[in-house]
Design an enzyme around this catalytic site. Sequence first.
Site, PDB file in Angstrom:
ATOM      1  N   LYS A 176      -7.181  -0.743  11.609  1.00  0.00           N
ATOM      2  CA  LYS A 176      -6.724  -1.061  10.302  1.00  0.00           C
ATOM      3  C   LYS A 176      -5.407  -0.305  10.032  1.00  0.00           C
ATOM      4  O   LYS A 176      -4.273  -0.537   9.750  1.00  0.00           O
ATOM      5  CB  LYS A 176      -7.610  -1.003   9.080  1.00  0.00           C
ATOM      6  CG  LYS A 176      -7.139  -1.524   8.052  1.00  0.00           C
ATOM      7  CD  LYS A 176      -6.289  -0.700   6.940  1.00  0.00           C
ATOM      8  CE  LYS A 176      -5.938  -1.513   5.705  1.00  0.00           C
ATOM      9  NZ  LYS A 176      -5.325  -0.610   4.827  1.00  0.00           N
ATOM     10  N   HIS A 204      -1.730  10.002  -0.209  1.00  0.00           N
ATOM     11  CA  HIS A 204      -1.963   8.521  -0.815  1.00  0.00           C
ATOM     12  C   HIS A 204      -1.786   8.984  -2.404  1.00  0.00           C
ATOM     13  O   HIS A 204      -1.402   8.003  -3.001  1.00  0.00           O
ATOM     14  CB  HIS A 204      -3.418   7.896  -0.861  1.00  0.00           C
ATOM     15  CG  HIS A 204      -3.690   6.923   0.376  1.00  0.00           C
ATOM     16  ND1 HIS A 204      -4.261   5.679   0.194  1.00  0.00           N
ATOM     17  CD2 HIS A 204      -3.188   6.969   1.578  1.00  0.00           C
ATOM     18  CE1 HIS A 204      -4.241   5.121   1.207  1.00  0.00           C
ATOM     19  NE2 HIS A 204      -3.426   5.783   2.040  1.00  0.00           N
ATOM     20  N   ASP A 245       3.935 -14.835  11.500  1.00  0.00           N
ATOM     21  CA  ASP A 245       2.490 -15.511  11.263  1.00  0.00           C
ATOM     22  C   ASP A 245       1.587 -14.218  11.158  1.00  0.00           C
ATOM     23  O   ASP A 245       1.038 -14.112  12.318  1.00  0.00           O
ATOM     24  CB  ASP A 245       2.216 -16.641  12.195  1.00  0.00           C
ATOM     25  CG  ASP A 245       0.691 -17.042  11.509  1.00  0.00           C
ATOM     26  OD1 ASP A 245       0.075 -16.529  10.802  1.00  0.00           O
ATOM     27  OD2 ASP A 245       0.802 -18.156  12.225  1.00  0.00           O
ATOM     28  N   GLU A 302       0.913  -1.158  -0.074  1.00  0.00           N
ATOM     29  CA  GLU A 302       0.117   0.005   0.120  1.00  0.00           C
ATOM     30  C   GLU A 302       0.923   1.399  -0.215  1.00  0.00           C
ATOM     31  O   GLU A 302       1.686   1.545   0.698  1.00  0.00           O
ATOM     32  CB  GLU A 302      -0.852  -0.124   1.186  1.00  0.00           C
ATOM     33  CG  GLU A 302      -1.885   1.178   1.397  1.00  0.00           C
ATOM     34  CD  GLU A 302      -2.992   1.172   2.542  1.00  0.00           C
ATOM     35  OE1 GLU A 302      -2.981  -0.164   2.961  1.00  0.00           O
ATOM     36  OE2 GLU A 302      -3.238   2.222   2.830  1.00  0.00           O
TER      37      GLU A 302
HETATM   38  C1  MEV Z   1      -5.513   3.194   5.305  1.00  0.00           C
HETATM   39  O1  MEV Z   1      -4.955   1.966   4.851  1.00  0.00           O
HETATM   40  C2  MEV Z   1      -5.807   3.285   6.718  1.00  0.00           C
HETATM   41  C3  MEV Z   1      -6.401   4.432   7.289  1.00  0.00           C
HETATM   42  O2  MEV Z   1      -7.729   4.301   6.910  1.00  0.00           O
HETATM   43  C4  MEV Z   1      -6.483   4.308   8.959  1.00  0.00           C
HETATM   44  C5  MEV Z   1      -7.681   5.230   9.546  1.00  0.00           C
HETATM   45  O3  MEV Z   1      -8.481   5.565   9.124  1.00  0.00           O
HETATM   46  O4  MEV Z   1      -7.279   5.651  10.693  1.00  0.00           O
HETATM   47  C6  MEV Z   1      -6.203   5.832   6.780  1.00  0.00           C
END
Ligand code: MEV
Length: 427
Positions: free
Chosen positions: A265, A379, A281, A87
Amino acid sequence: MEKMGEKSSRIQDFHKMSFEEKLKIVKEFSNLSDEEVNLLKSMGSLDRKIAETMVENVVGVMPLPFSVAPNFRINGRDYLIPMVIEEASVVAAASNAARFMRDGNGIISIATDSIMIGQIYIYGVKNISFASQIIYENKDEILKLANETDKYLVNIGGGAKDVEVRAIDTRNYGKVLCVHLLVDVKDAMGANTVNTMAEKVAPFIEKLTEGRAILRILSNLADRRIVRTRAIVKKEMLGEEAVELIAMASEIAASDPYRAATHNKGIMNGVIAVALATGQDHRAIEAGAHSYAARTGRYTTLSFWEKDREGNLVGTLEMPLAVGIVGGSIKVHPITKIALKILNISTAKQLAEIMGAVGLAQNFAALRALTTEGIQKGHMRLHAKNIAVMAGASYEEAEKIAEIMVNEKNISFYRAKEILEDIRKKS
Ligand code: MEV
């Protein structure tokens, strides 16, 4: 029934075939070109023989970028962090966040001992409380049996240390007895050790309880193997408004599982990138993280951000991290070995502490971007480059196209194609 002309994937003794034979079958089955087969075959830094000792039916390797994030200062020591991830922006975000957290000893991260839980579920037990008592009375014998399976671990101070008994209500099968074996696995992730121990003690537990063992396996909810991480970002560096906004975003996430999943995430972007680089793992880490986040019965965040008395932003993270620096593919995979050398660590605890720090830094970077300029800006530059390449641009052309699209705030395949045609017309 197979349809006419449809190829069958039922291939007898596929696993016994040579690498070349397997590739030939895949090529025919999926109409791969010679070029595609050659790409699969070019094993890069992973020797085919090593790959074949790791998993079955190997027909190639799947390379991912191996990056390094600078600026990390953790527990008073500086680190370059190896990260493997597909990513865009994750590595840049981690490096940038680490810059904000370097003051003093930098990020403080403390891991517990490497205690894993082995579970033995027993059904058909007539008197659960009596059986529990009998198990506790035979604890020493159970531990002795378990420890017979790994003398080396016991010699270095690890091994099975304790036993716990739980009763689990099931919908259709009444109460099931669950015995936990608490095992200090030291510098290994520990799955093999714990599973072997669980299988070894199960017959004895069956005898004690007059029940039958149905499952003998570790739990990925590794809640005795926790890392606790803390970082401070000075208000002078961040600005008072950003401190407030990040604290608010953190509270929202803590209260709303929909947001908590995304917040976590972001943490896992950092944690898993280090996990991949160091051969962990990562499915176990993910399973542990999310089950821990839901341990109160309601899914919440693994980290929390708040304002301290001086107005600085303080982030804390608590999560299970079942990671190792020995065992599995760790000492086999040549790149994993290099990743551990870059980290220059000697214990699994240190690795967990580093991964906690990277997770918290990654989380901070995401919250900062989200609450200020939005996530897309950072991004988008790399994303725009990818899109330009997809539209047929060379890597040099892609740089230019990406810049134009980012400035125009219009990043799309079609726009990339238009700009590419323009550039080529002019040259
Ligand atoms: C993207 O890979 C991760 C985010 O969505 C985390 C978040 O929203 O805190 C940017």
